[in-house]
Write a protein that holds these residues in place. Structure first.
Motif, PDB file in Angstrom:
ATOM      1  N   ILE B 495      58.853  71.094  39.522  1.00 59.40           N
ATOM      2  CA  ILE B 495      59.333  69.750  39.895  1.00 59.40           C
ATOM      3  C   ILE B 495      58.233  68.685  39.736  1.00 59.40           C
ATOM      4  N   ALA B 496      57.118  69.091  39.124  1.00 58.65           N
ATOM      5  CA  ALA B 496      56.027  68.123  38.917  1.00 58.65           C
ATOM      6  C   ALA B 496      56.310  67.295  37.672  1.00 58.65           C
ATOM      7  N   CYS B 497      56.208  65.973  37.788  1.00 59.02           N
ATOM      8  CA  CYS B 497      56.488  65.167  36.587  1.00 59.02           C
ATOM      9  C   CYS B 497      55.256  65.158  35.678  1.00 59.02           C
ATOM     10  N   ILE B 498      54.093  65.522  36.235  1.00 58.81           N
ATOM     11  CA  ILE B 498      52.940  65.877  35.394  1.00 58.81           C
ATOM     12  C   ILE B 498      52.491  67.258  35.852  1.00 58.81           C
ATOM     13  N   GLN B 499      52.592  68.237  34.980  1.00 58.95           N
ATOM     14  CA  GLN B 499      52.253  69.621  35.358  1.00 58.95           C
ATOM     15  C   GLN B 499      50.790  69.931  35.080  1.00 58.95           C
ATOM     16  N   VAL B 500      50.273  69.300  34.059  1.00 63.17           N
ATOM     17  CA  VAL B 500      48.902  69.577  33.648  1.00 63.17           C
ATOM     18  C   VAL B 500      48.195  68.271  33.315  1.00 63.17           C
ATOM     19  N   VAL B 501      47.030  68.066  33.933  1.00 57.00           N
ATOM     20  CA  VAL B 501      46.244  66.892  33.573  1.00 57.00           C
ATOM     21  C   VAL B 501      44.960  67.372  32.898  1.00 57.00           C
ATOM     22  N   VAL B 502      44.643  66.770  31.779  1.00 58.97           N
ATOM     23  CA  VAL B 502      43.450  67.150  31.023  1.00 58.97           C
ATOM     24  C   VAL B 502      42.392  66.073  31.240  1.00 58.97           C
ATOM     25  N   VAL B 503      41.225  66.486  31.746  1.00 61.94           N
ATOM     26  CA  VAL B 503      40.181  65.522  32.091  1.00 61.94           C
ATOM     27  C   VAL B 503      38.902  65.799  31.295  1.00 61.94           C
ATOM     28  N   PRO B 504      38.440  64.799  30.569  1.00 63.78           N
ATOM     29  CA  PRO B 504      37.161  64.944  29.852  1.00 63.78           C
ATOM     30  C   PRO B 504      35.998  64.935  30.848  1.00 63.78           C
ATOM     31  N   CYS B 505      35.044  65.840  30.656  1.00 63.89           N
ATOM     32  CA  CYS B 505      33.918  65.948  31.593  1.00 63.89           C
ATOM     33  C   CYS B 505      32.591  65.921  30.841  1.00 63.89           C
ATOM     34  N   GLY B 506      31.539  65.824  31.631  1.00 61.99           N
ATOM     35  CA  GLY B 506      30.186  65.951  31.069  1.00 61.99           C
ATOM     36  C   GLY B 506      29.811  64.825  30.124  1.00 61.99           C
ATOM     37  N   GLU B 524      43.125  64.806  24.165  1.00 61.69           N
ATOM     38  CA  GLU B 524      44.385  64.252  23.673  1.00 61.69           C
ATOM     39  C   GLU B 524      45.172  65.314  22.917  1.00 61.69           C
ATOM     40  N   GLN B 525      44.473  65.991  22.003  1.00 61.65           N
ATOM     41  CA  GLN B 525      45.135  67.052  21.204  1.00 61.65           C
ATOM     42  C   GLN B 525      45.717  68.126  22.119  1.00 61.65           C
ATOM     43  N   LEU B 526      44.906  68.522  23.094  1.00 61.07           N
ATOM     44  CA  LEU B 526      45.336  69.584  23.998  1.00 61.07           C
ATOM     45  C   LEU B 526      46.624  69.177  24.708  1.00 61.07           C
ATOM     46  N   ALA B 527      46.626  67.959  25.251  1.00 62.43           N
ATOM     47  CA  ALA B 527      47.825  67.475  25.937  1.00 62.43           C
ATOM     48  C   ALA B 527      49.014  67.475  24.977  1.00 62.43           C
ATOM     49  N   VAL B 533      55.171  72.348  23.497  1.00 58.92           N
ATOM     50  CA  VAL B 533      55.840  73.562  24.001  1.00 58.92           C
ATOM     51  C   VAL B 533      56.500  73.287  25.349  1.00 58.92           C
ATOM     52  N   GLY B 534      56.779  72.002  25.621  1.00 59.54           N
ATOM     53  CA  GLY B 534      57.579  71.660  26.794  1.00 59.54           C
ATOM     54  C   GLY B 534      56.808  71.555  28.097  1.00 59.54           C
ATOM     55  N   VAL B 535      55.483  71.564  28.014  1.00 58.22           N
ATOM     56  CA  VAL B 535      54.680  71.380  29.230  1.00 58.22           C
ATOM     57  C   VAL B 535      54.460  69.889  29.442  1.00 58.22           C
ATOM     58  N   LYS B 536      54.686  69.422  30.658  1.00 55.02           N
ATOM     59  CA  LYS B 536      54.468  68.002  30.955  1.00 55.02           C
ATOM     60  C   LYS B 536      52.975  67.785  31.184  1.00 55.02           C
ATOM     61  N   ALA B 537      52.283  67.452  30.103  1.00 55.32           N
ATOM     62  CA  ALA B 537      50.827  67.324  30.157  1.00 55.32           C
ATOM     63  C   ALA B 537      50.410  65.879  29.933  1.00 55.32           C
ATOM     64  N   LYS B 538      49.249  65.533  30.493  1.00 51.06           N
ATOM     65  CA  LYS B 538      48.726  64.181  30.323  1.00 51.06           C
ATOM     66  C   LYS B 538      47.211  64.263  30.215  1.00 51.06           C
ATOM     67  N   ALA B 539      46.656  63.531  29.260  1.00 53.02           N
ATOM     68  CA  ALA B 539      45.198  63.432  29.158  1.00 53.02           C
ATOM     69  C   ALA B 539      44.776  62.162  29.898  1.00 53.02           C
ATOM     70  N   VAL B 597      49.016  78.636  29.261  1.00 54.28           N
ATOM     71  CA  VAL B 597      49.284  77.591  30.261  1.00 54.28           C
ATOM     72  C   VAL B 597      50.702  77.692  30.829  1.00 54.28           C
ATOM     73  N   PRO B 598      51.738  77.802  29.967  1.00 58.15           N
ATOM     74  CA  PRO B 598      53.087  77.973  30.540  1.00 58.15           C
ATOM     75  C   PRO B 598      53.158  79.199  31.461  1.00 58.15           C
ATOM     76  N   GLN B 599      52.496  80.287  31.064  1.00 62.61           N
ATOM     77  CA  GLN B 599      52.487  81.471  31.928  1.00 62.61           C
ATOM     78  C   GLN B 599      51.812  81.154  33.257  1.00 62.61           C
ATOM     79  N   LEU B 600      50.663  80.498  33.176  1.00 58.35           N
ATOM     80  CA  LEU B 600      49.915  80.176  34.387  1.00 58.35           C
ATOM     81  C   LEU B 600      50.752  79.313  35.326  1.00 58.35           C
TER      82      LEU B 600
END
Lengths: 712, 712
Positions: B495-506, B524-527, B533-539, B597-600
């Motif tokens: 039910i998360a409208c963002i399931q995965v957030v990608v954060v640049p570090c370092g 960006e590419q990762l997101a 594949v249907g994952v609600k991701a955001k960079a 990621v979908p499995q996780l």
């Protein structure tokens, strides 16, 4: 009132309203309209009594005509049609003698067991099967009782006997017959004509009972009710959206949500209540709404300290929080939308979908750092609205900007898509996308600002630029008015919740169980295989209904395509397709049905739009001389004039284009013309020469071609 | 009031309420609660003044403790913590001397430039950064002024100086320290403890500022506000659903719509207004609602002839039309649903999502020919509700039937899914599916019948069997309470409208433009590849925010999975994954990221449900002796008892399980226990022996195991 109770018996009136005694139809309408207890919408019933030529010796048998107030009656024609000798209006004495009433109190309720058989009574057909609420005198000119047409008809039918039958006639149709002198208009060749009258008399093949061309308002509500789109509700101005219409709204929601999400708009939900303080913050804005605001003043048994308003729109609900949430230019743009209902307590006659006290819509509210950003979004949204109309509903619209007079109260400018209802020749506002400018973000208003990122000192404030935009269930009403016909609703395939209905045919008592099963199975399979390719198909295998009944049923409901399967089709492995929009029939081989049907549906969609577009275009007239304006409007067209764009001139045009003679009811064909919009596409008209081209209304220099028309 | 104005200066109070002078906290609360102008919810502030042991010669420096009324204060502990000598409650003289107020008028507003530096003032931490509305005496015991915690803190901070600082303390935490004697509870080992206190003091790593275990109500509202799920609204009991929570509702809508469509349910929309006549048709039913009905009495400036109610639920809105539409058994079953908002003007303390005056829900209303059909649907729908909780929200529920006392007013029986909030140990009704039987279809009610198809004479009538069922936005509140922690919200992936957030570090000042770009591009590419594949991701590539800030931001908002990419990750073509629910970090190779990621996410979903389920199960205690009931409830559990199912007994249990000593606020942990439900699955408890097993409350024969608990 007990005498009235006796008269009514088991009939439960919608309402009974007392008022001062009235001595003319106009005074009567005024009196009942003034009373809030009067159900809206309503029509009044007029009762005309005539005395036929009668031998001195004999007692006359009056001709009693019961009709809707608006219907023109040619008594002699009616008399002729009924085989009654030439007639003249009855004297007060006769009225007293027969009904013990004066002419200002005449009412269908004056008829009863004892006098009915002594009259020739005829009632307008449109009343007999109608759910419309009609006002009739309650045996007195100072009291009005409201009943449905059906109830009035039922009341009178009770008195029928072998020697006295209640007849019904379509007075308009008789009139037409005469006006055309039965002459051969393409659609009015005698045979044709007879068939049409038959329809009106309510034979099976006509669903609607009222002809679109004859009584548009009656036709419209009948279509909605008979197509199960809508039902009337016991709170005036509110209507029930049944699945057949609500599903259209859901399709529009899905389409629009996908589009605005792509624009970065997010859906949210704000409360329906707004405190008076906040509501009244933006004066110009609220002035536009305050007369229509519904107020909650009590909860349970306790009076509220402060009355609370139900949102007429949510600018004032949302913007205090926009001020709170927008702290930095990084918080911009803020783009929120909500799907909700709003309440505008109109006192004008409500009309389903077009003017209702509660209606469903979406309202988008966005805040931007710069005007260009806001401007761009206004137009982007407006184009989505255009596409909802043109690509989903197959209804053509003209995008443009509203005049200063017609723009959204409190906004900077309003863009609109303007529709057109050919049958009445009136324009209708389709949906609007407003740029509010900084009017709501100003410090004295909602004070929504960010530090100007451009300002090096970091001290500078920028007040945000705001837009609001809304599309309501009105779209459904416009679609019905545009495409519907005398068989009922006609749905464009893309918004039909059933696009294809498969009906088994040719099954008779003699048909064996096996053959019957084979046909039904084939219908089921056909529907299934169409569903597999995304076509919304349904097999109508209801027992106990004839194919004819099913055809009529689905035609009323506007299903775009019917597929028939009978024994012969089964043998030939084909199905007979029947288009709802054109009635065109053609056999389709079952082999490639999953490609031909989707294609055919797209063709229907395209054809429906093309026809509606051609109609609209043909009714937009380029007018440069004032004397042509009113005749063109009367000819059910809208006019494009090179306009000066001055408000005084707009008022003047409205004044001069209304027929003062007739009542200024917004819905009357006689109403004055408003500016509909200044179309973005000016290219379709002769270029305006600055300084040379003049406004035909006031003679000042014309600025842009502007559409004027009578409107909803 | 002008003196008060001087005191307040620029502070704008939420409200000021006058009442009779009060001489006790209880009397004070009663007085303000009685006044409708009092904002709800609110808390009261108590001010305690103590005199430290002081040498005769010296002037004492009073210890002023400002706390929420409910907070237990151990003055000596506080004194110790502040290094103040042992204290005793100050005399009236001292109060007058310092504040010229008696003890019944004490208020933070009594502190000012001149006296602040002469006191040691300490304020409860929870107040300092809270938006909660607090009532304080307006320099008199007969007037109360409402301010936010922040404002009170701001007011006092003004008086801070080098020699007089305003200190804040968490009094509960101190208490805990002592009660546990600083002993090594797993979660309260000194070091741990210190860290936790630090959190409370508001260091960066704690998002919420109030600990879930310490002040659940404060924690709950803070989570909602800080996660941008909700905002308070200026009409009490109404809240703004921001996109972060509304998107959850949209996901539930889509899922539920698909399921009920498959059951043949159609969506529709009925008006929000209902006339008093119709509303009051079903007496038992309306009795359940009438105290909470909001009434519209005015439109614009004209009073309505008859007040019109806003629906508290739509049975009475819809059923007159069911009677009209259902003409034959062929019209059955009729299954309609609508997504709408309803209004119940609660006067109890509202709570976001759980008890609000306007709330969003779906209400389904169906009519069936037979009881078995209706029964089957009731259970089918209830199971959909169970799945919304368990499969979407990862919240365990127990399905069962309500007792007669707790069933839907006017219905036949009510089924429910009962949830549980471990932190408070209270049950919460999740959603209900009612069988209305024939109570609404009866002739004297809405008279909804068909000819009995079974009856050969065709004369027999069958009154339809009806169900109604509803699921509201309450589900969101239960989900937050179940999964949220002291970092904020924890969202189940589904039910998360963002399931995965990608954060640049370092990325540091030294990082070259090229490296920076490489990392951002990779994020960006990762997101993008995850979206494919249907994952609600955001960079999250926002400039000007540190990774730490972004981590905290997305943790507060409960995003289930964070993927970090730094230079090293880039080199190794991997990303560091961080689970929101467990904090577990593990590197994931980018190569198979679209499968891992979908499995996780599914693992996270399953783990969250499993943990919540284990918790719920561990808190449902099988109890057979009355003396164990209250201790078990006090132990934050619900009890399953073999119950007689008699209403008198239920009243008795509620009575005896409440602590009469404490005020009977529904929200108090001391409230009496209600029956939650009689679970359908009785197998988890020792089988009841008819005639042998007795009800522990009244000693009568037990019928079924029934859950009792304190509840929302």
């Amino acid at each position: 009132m007990s005498s009235l109770d006796n008269v009514l018996g088991s009939i439960k009136p919608v309402a009974i309203v007392s008022h001062e005694a009235t001595n003319s139809p106009a005074a009567w309408r005024e009196a009942v309209e003034a009373d809030p207890a009067t159900p809206k919408p309503f029509e009044l019933i007029k009762v005309l009594v005539y005395k036929p030529k009668t031998a001195k010796s004999a007692t006359p048998q009056p001709l009693v005509i019961i009709a809707r107030e608006g219907t023109e009656i040619n008594a002699n024609l009616v008399a002729k049609k009924l085989g009654v000798k030439e007639v003249r209006l009855a004297s007060e004495d006769l009225l007293t003698e027969f009904f013990s009433l004066d002419k200002n109190s005449l009412t269908p309720l004056a008829l009863n067991e004892s006098n009915f058989s002594k009259t020739t009574t005829v009632i307008e057909t449109a009343i007999t099967n109608s759910d419309t609420v009609y006002g009739v005198h309650a045996l007195s000119s100072s009291e009005t009782i409201f009943l449905s047409g059906k109830e009035i008809y039922a009341y009178l039918s009770r008195f029928e006997s072998q020697d006295a039958s209640l007849q019904d006639l379509n007075f308009e149709a008789i009139k037409v017959e005469v006006e055309t002198g039965g002459a051969a208009k393409p659609k009015a060749a005698p045979a044709e004509k007879a068939k049409e009258d038959a329809k009106i008399e309510g034979a099976v093949q006509i669903a609607i009972g009222i002809k679109k061309e004859v009584d548009f308002a009656g036709w419209y509500t009948n279509v909605l009710v008979k197509a199960d789109m809508l039902d009337y509700y016991n709170v005036s101005g509110c209507y029930i959206l049944r699945p057949w219409s609500y599903s259209i709204w859901e399709i529009i929601q899905d389409w629009f949500n996908a589009k605005i999400r792509a624009m970065g708009v997010q859906n949210a939900y704000f409360p329906m209540f707004v405190s008076s303080k906040v509501l009244e913050r933006e004066k110009d804005h609220i002035e536009g709404f305050s007369p229509e605001v519904a107020w909650v003043t009590r909860a349970g048994n306790s009076e509220l300290e402060e009355p609370i308003a139900i949102r007429p729109t949510s600018e004032t609900v949302m913007y205090p929080y926009y001020a709170k949430w927008i702290k930095s230019h990084r918080d911009l743009p803020l783009k929120l939308n909500q799907w909700n209902s709003v309440v505008r307590w109109e006192f004008k006659n409500p009309q389903p979908f077009l003017r209702t006290r509660e209606f469903l819509w979406q309202e988008g509210h966005t805040a931007h750092l710069t005007k260009p950003e806001a401007d761009a979004e206004v137009r982007e949204i407006l184009d989505l609205y255009r596409r909802v109309y043109e690509e989903l509903l197959a209804v053509p619209v003209i995008p443009g900007v509203k005049s200063e007079k017609e723009k959204f109260a409190g906004g900077l400018y309003t863009t609109t898509v303007e529709g057109f209802v050919p049958t009445t020749g009136r324009g209708i506002q389709g949906a609007t996308s407003h740029c509010l400018g900084q009017n709501f973000s100003r410090p004295e208003m909602f004070n929504i600002f960010v530090e100007d990122p451009a300002d090096p000192t970091g001290q500078g404030k920028t007040y945000v630029w705001q837009n609001s935009w809304g599309l309501s269930t009105r779209v459904i009403g416009v679609m019905v008015m545009t495409h519907g016909d005398n068989q009922g609703l006609v749905l464009p395939p893309r918004i039909a919740c059933i696009q294809v209905v498969v009906v088994p045919c040719g099954i008779t008592a003699k048909t064996g169980e096996e053959a019957r099963k084979a046909i039904n199975d084939m219908c089921e399979q056909l529907a299934e295989s169409l569903k597999k390719v995304g076509v919304k198909a349904k097999a109508d295998l209801r027992e106990g209904y004839t194919p004819g009944f099913k055809f009529n049923d689905w035609e009323q409901k506007g299903v775009p395509l019917r597929l028939e399967i009978g024994p012969a089709d089964l043998a030939k492995q084909q199905t007979l397709s029947v288009r709802r929009d054109t009635g065109v029939k053609s056999p389709l081989p079952l082999g490639d049905i999953t490609t031909t049907v989707p294609q055919l549906l797209e063709t229907i969609q395209a054809d429906m739009f093309r026809r509606a577009k051609e109609m609209y275009d043909s009714r937009v007239k380029e007018i440069t001389r004032w004397e042509d304006v009113v005749p063109t409007l009367d000819d059910k067209c809208v006019v494009a004039i090179p306009w000066c764009e001055e408000e005084a001139c707009e008022d003047d045009i409205k004044e001069r284009s209304g027929r003062a003679a007739e009542p200024q009811d917004e819905r009357a064909p006689s109403a004055g013309a408003k500016s509909l919009c200044i179309p973005f596409d000016q290219s379709r008209w002769t270029p305006i020469e600055p300084g040379k081209t003049k406004c035909p209304a006031c003679g000042k220099d014309a600025k842009r071609w502007t559409l004027f028309g009578r409107s909803y």
